[in-house]
Design a protein around this motif. Structure first.
Motif, PDB file in Angstrom:
ATOM      1  N   LEU A   1     -18.586  47.488  22.014  1.00 34.47           N
ATOM      2  CA  LEU A   1     -19.517  47.973  21.010  1.00 34.47           C
ATOM      3  C   LEU A   1     -20.900  48.158  21.623  1.00 34.47           C
ATOM      4  CD1 LEU A   1     -20.001  48.568  17.961  1.00 34.47           C
ATOM      5  CD2 LEU A   1     -20.700  46.170  17.736  1.00 34.47           C
ATOM      6  N   GLY A   2     -21.521  49.298  21.371  1.00 35.94           N
ATOM      7  CA  GLY A   2     -22.859  49.551  21.886  1.00 35.94           C
ATOM      8  C   GLY A   2     -23.294  50.960  21.568  1.00 35.94           C
ATOM      9  N   ALA A   3     -24.599  51.233  21.732  1.00 36.43           N
ATOM     10  CA  ALA A   3     -25.114  52.575  21.494  1.00 36.43           C
ATOM     11  C   ALA A   3     -24.737  53.524  22.623  1.00 36.43           C
ATOM     12  CB  ALA A   3     -26.628  52.532  21.318  1.00 36.43           C
ATOM     13  N   LEU A   4     -24.759  53.027  23.862  1.00 35.11           N
ATOM     14  CA  LEU A   4     -24.411  53.826  25.034  1.00 35.11           C
ATOM     15  C   LEU A   4     -23.314  53.092  25.791  1.00 35.11           C
ATOM     16  CD1 LEU A   4     -28.049  54.640  26.244  1.00 35.11           C
ATOM     17  CD2 LEU A   4     -26.525  56.176  24.987  1.00 35.11           C
ATOM     18  N   THR A   5     -22.099  53.624  25.773  1.00 37.07           N
ATOM     19  CA  THR A   5     -20.975  52.893  26.351  1.00 37.07           C
ATOM     20  C   THR A   5     -20.180  53.738  27.341  1.00 37.07           C
ATOM     21  OG1 THR A   5     -19.526  53.528  24.507  1.00 37.07           O
ATOM     22  CG2 THR A   5     -20.741  51.438  24.307  1.00 37.07           C
ATOM     23  N   LEU A   6     -20.746  54.826  27.815  1.00 39.53           N
ATOM     24  CA  LEU A   6     -20.052  55.647  28.793  1.00 39.53           C
ATOM     25  C   LEU A   6     -19.974  54.925  30.136  1.00 39.53           C
ATOM     26  CD1 LEU A   6     -21.680  59.079  27.973  1.00 39.53           C
ATOM     27  CD2 LEU A   6     -19.337  58.376  27.451  1.00 39.53           C
ATOM     28  N   GLU A   7     -19.005  55.296  30.929  1.00 37.82           N
ATOM     29  CA  GLU A   7     -18.844  54.720  32.261  1.00 37.82           C
ATOM     30  C   GLU A   7     -20.141  54.878  33.060  1.00 37.82           C
ATOM     31  OE1 GLU A   7     -16.982  52.642  35.116  1.00 37.82           O
ATOM     32  OE2 GLU A   7     -15.856  53.333  33.363  1.00 37.82           O
ATOM     33  N   GLY A   8     -20.670  53.769  33.540  1.00 37.22           N
ATOM     34  CA  GLY A   8     -21.866  53.789  34.372  1.00 37.22           C
ATOM     35  C   GLY A   8     -23.175  53.611  33.630  1.00 37.22           C
ATOM     36  N   CYS A   9     -23.184  53.765  32.301  1.00 39.13           N
ATOM     37  CA  CYS A   9     -24.448  53.647  31.550  1.00 39.13           C
ATOM     38  C   CYS A   9     -25.041  52.251  31.644  1.00 39.13           C
ATOM     39  CB  CYS A   9     -24.235  54.022  30.085  1.00 39.13           C
ATOM     40  SG  CYS A   9     -24.215  55.796  29.771  1.00 39.13           S
ATOM     41  N   LEU A  10     -24.202  51.233  31.516  1.00 41.44           N
ATOM     42  CA  LEU A  10     -24.691  49.859  31.581  1.00 41.44           C
ATOM     43  C   LEU A  10     -25.367  49.597  32.919  1.00 41.44           C
ATOM     44  CD1 LEU A  10     -24.869  46.970  30.410  1.00 41.44           C
ATOM     45  CD2 LEU A  10     -22.639  46.531  31.452  1.00 41.44           C
ATOM     46  N   GLU A  11     -24.694  49.956  34.005  1.00 42.16           N
ATOM     47  CA  GLU A  11     -25.243  49.712  35.332  1.00 42.16           C
ATOM     48  C   GLU A  11     -26.524  50.517  35.565  1.00 42.16           C
ATOM     49  OE1 GLU A  11     -21.019  48.689  35.114  1.00 42.16           O
ATOM     50  OE2 GLU A  11     -22.127  50.518  34.614  1.00 42.16           O
ATOM     51  N   SER A  12     -26.545  51.775  35.089  1.00 45.56           N
ATOM     52  CA  SER A  12     -27.717  52.623  35.286  1.00 45.56           C
ATOM     53  C   SER A  12     -28.915  52.102  34.522  1.00 45.56           C
ATOM     54  CB  SER A  12     -27.401  54.061  34.860  1.00 45.56           C
ATOM     55  OG  SER A  12     -26.430  54.643  35.696  1.00 45.56           O
ATOM     56  N   TYR A  13     -28.698  51.648  33.283  1.00 47.68           N
ATOM     57  CA  TYR A  13     -29.824  51.151  32.482  1.00 47.68           C
ATOM     58  C   TYR A  13     -30.331  49.822  33.042  1.00 47.68           C
ATOM     59  CZ  TYR A  13     -32.605  51.795  28.232  1.00 47.68           C
ATOM     60  OH  TYR A  13     -33.622  52.049  27.346  1.00 47.68           O
ATOM     61  N   LEU A  14     -29.405  48.946  33.429  1.00 45.92           N
ATOM     62  CA  LEU A  14     -29.827  47.651  33.984  1.00 45.92           C
ATOM     63  C   LEU A  14     -30.592  47.828  35.291  1.00 45.92           C
ATOM     64  CD1 LEU A  14     -26.737  45.356  33.291  1.00 45.92           C
ATOM     65  CD2 LEU A  14     -28.863  45.557  31.981  1.00 45.92           C
ATOM     66  N   ALA A  15     -30.328  48.910  36.016  1.00 45.46           N
ATOM     67  CA  ALA A  15     -31.015  49.149  37.280  1.00 45.46           C
ATOM     68  C   ALA A  15     -32.490  49.452  37.093  1.00 45.46           C
ATOM     69  CB  ALA A  15     -30.338  50.308  38.024  1.00 45.46           C
ATOM     70  N   ILE A  16     -32.869  49.973  35.913  1.00 42.69           N
ATOM     71  CA  ILE A  16     -34.279  50.283  35.656  1.00 42.69           C
ATOM     72  C   ILE A  16     -34.921  49.305  34.674  1.00 42.69           C
ATOM     73  CG2 ILE A  16     -33.975  52.736  36.152  1.00 42.69           C
ATOM     74  CD1 ILE A  16     -34.034  53.238  33.094  1.00 42.69           C
ATOM     75  N   ALA A  17     -34.135  48.439  34.054  1.00 43.52           N
ATOM     76  CA  ALA A  17     -34.650  47.571  32.993  1.00 43.52           C
ATOM     77  C   ALA A  17     -35.724  46.620  33.506  1.00 43.52           C
ATOM     78  CB  ALA A  17     -33.509  46.778  32.371  1.00 43.52           C
ATOM     79  N   GLY A  18     -36.845  46.558  32.780  1.00 47.01           N
ATOM     80  CA  GLY A  18     -37.933  45.655  33.111  1.00 47.01           C
ATOM     81  C   GLY A  18     -37.856  44.364  32.329  1.00 47.01           C
ATOM     82  N   PRO A  19     -38.783  43.444  32.574  1.00 46.92           N
ATOM     83  CA  PRO A  19     -38.718  42.114  31.949  1.00 46.92           C
ATOM     84  C   PRO A  19     -38.898  42.118  30.440  1.00 46.92           C
ATOM     85  CG  PRO A  19     -40.736  42.367  33.251  1.00 46.92           C
ATOM     86  CD  PRO A  19     -39.860  43.531  33.585  1.00 46.92           C
ATOM     87  N   SER A  20     -39.537  43.148  29.882  1.00 49.78           N
ATOM     88  CA  SER A  20     -39.743  43.153  28.424  1.00 49.78           C
ATOM     89  C   SER A  20     -38.596  43.823  27.678  1.00 49.78           C
ATOM     90  CB  SER A  20     -41.060  43.850  28.072  1.00 49.78           C
ATOM     91  OG  SER A  20     -40.949  45.253  28.204  1.00 49.78           O
ATOM     92  N   TRP A  21     -37.652  44.435  28.401  1.00 49.67           N
ATOM     93  CA  TRP A  21     -36.561  45.166  27.763  1.00 49.67           C
ATOM     94  C   TRP A  21     -35.509  44.210  27.234  1.00 49.67           C
ATOM     95  CZ3 TRP A  21     -31.288  45.933  29.124  1.00 49.67           C
ATOM     96  CH2 TRP A  21     -30.638  46.945  28.390  1.00 49.67           C
ATOM     97  N   ARG A  22     -34.968  44.539  26.069  1.00 45.90           N
ATOM     98  CA  ARG A  22     -33.896  43.741  25.473  1.00 45.90           C
ATOM     99  C   ARG A  22     -32.698  44.635  25.191  1.00 45.90           C
ATOM    100  NH1 ARG A  22     -36.830  41.104  20.426  1.00 45.90           N
ATOM    101  NH2 ARG A  22     -34.645  40.721  19.830  1.00 45.90           N
ATOM    102  N   ASN A  23     -31.534  44.157  25.532  1.00 46.04           N
ATOM    103  CA  ASN A  23     -30.316  44.934  25.341  1.00 46.04           C
ATOM    104  C   ASN A  23     -29.752  44.720  23.940  1.00 46.04           C
ATOM    105  OD1 ASN A  23     -28.202  46.650  25.830  1.00 46.04           O
ATOM    106  ND2 ASN A  23     -26.979  45.153  26.971  1.00 46.04           N
TER     107      ASN A  23
END
Length: 297
Positions: free
Chosen positions: A187-209
């Motif tokens: 379950l998630g807003a963006l669940t395509l293959e690679g989206c999780l890894e791509s978003y986590l690669a740019i996520a900063g300390p204030s970002w919440r999943n």
């Protein structure tokens, strides 16, 4: 490059921003330097991949104000992690007012910059205005209905139905949260293959999943692409031709309506960020475009 922390008020709420001072006077007029107003896409925060863009534009001679929407990142406001498209466009307008007051900038040469969901916001925020000198729209989401049809091509109907049901429950009852990004089948807003890894690669300390599950319903009637024809400033639209998150055909349609300069990249939605293959080209084209349209005659 150093930046300063500033705050401004939008809708009675304090929003947090970074101010990058432009280097040199190549783009300065007698009134001052042009200033970029910049924000992120879906549930994004300014510390999640925006700094490399801001630094490149500041190095080219533009001031940059990068901000967090109400309810996200370091900005105040409740409820948290809930997307209101109207409020986010209002946040852009409030940030524009704040940017125009920065020392050393020309208040009549605002530049609007947005990526993904914000790539649509800048079309709405910049429409019908004479103080906007340029608009940059990166991998934009400009049509919610088209995005929904696009998502059906890449997601299983059962996954779409599950997130829609949770969104309806959140809209009519107690707020329900879901992850912004998750693995395929989860379950998630963006669940395509690679989206999780791509978003986590740019996520900063204030970002919440996490995000209010009603976001899908909020996006349904979202049509900022219709505002492109009302822009009075030069427009650059940067399209990822293999974008699985924001339909490239809708972006191209908005670009045509806005008489835009268009750049195409053979990549997916997240491949424009620092560390990805196409980031340098995307930034270079932004600098070239803004230098061309903003250099004083």
């Amino acid at each position: 490059m150093k930046y300063g922390d500033i705050t401004f008020t939008s809708g009675g709420t304090e929003c947090h921003a970074w101010h990058f001072t432009g280097e040199g006077d190549a783009l300065a007029s007698e009134a001052g330097r042009p200033v970029v107003v910049m924000a992120h896409g879906l549930a994004g925060t300014k510390d999640s991949g925006l700094q490399p863009f801001a630094e490149a534009l500041a190095a080219a001679g533009l001031d940059v104000l990068a901000f967090d929407y109400r309810g996200f990142g370091l900005s105040g406001g409740t409820p948290r992690q809930t997307v209101s498209l109207a409020d986010q466009v209002d946040d852009y307008r409030a940030a524009m007012t704040a940017a125009a007051r920065l020392p050393g900038v020309d208040p009549q040469r605002l530049v609007l910059w947005g990526v993904s969901l914000a790539g649509g916001h800048v079309l709405a925020a910049g429409a019908h205005r004479d103080d906007v000198a340029a608009v940059v729209s990166v991998t934009p989401l400009v049509d919610g209905m088209a995005a929904g049809r696009h998502a059906l091509q890449h997601h299983k109907p059962s996954a779409m139905a599950r997130s829609t049901a949770l969104g309806i429950a959140s809209k009519v009852g107690k707020t329900r949260m879901m992850p912004v990004v998750a693995r395929p089948g989860e379950l998630g807003a963006l669940t395509l293959e690679g989206c999780l890894e791509s978003y986590l690669a740019i996520a900063g300390p204030s970002w919440r999943n996490e995000i209010d599950a009603a976001v899908g319903l909020e996006l349904g009637n979202h049509r900022p692409g219709k505002q492109a024809k009302h822009l009075r400033a030069p427009l650059l639209v940067q399209i990822a031709d293999f974008d699985r998150s924001a339909p490239p055909q809708a972006a191209a349609k908005a670009a045509f309506a806005g008489r835009a300069q268009v750049r195409h990249y053979p990549c997916d939605h997240f491949d424009v960020y620092a560390g990805a293959e196409w980031h340098d080209a995307v930034v270079r084209h932004q600098v070239q475009f803004l230098t061309r349209v903003l250099t004083p005659s």
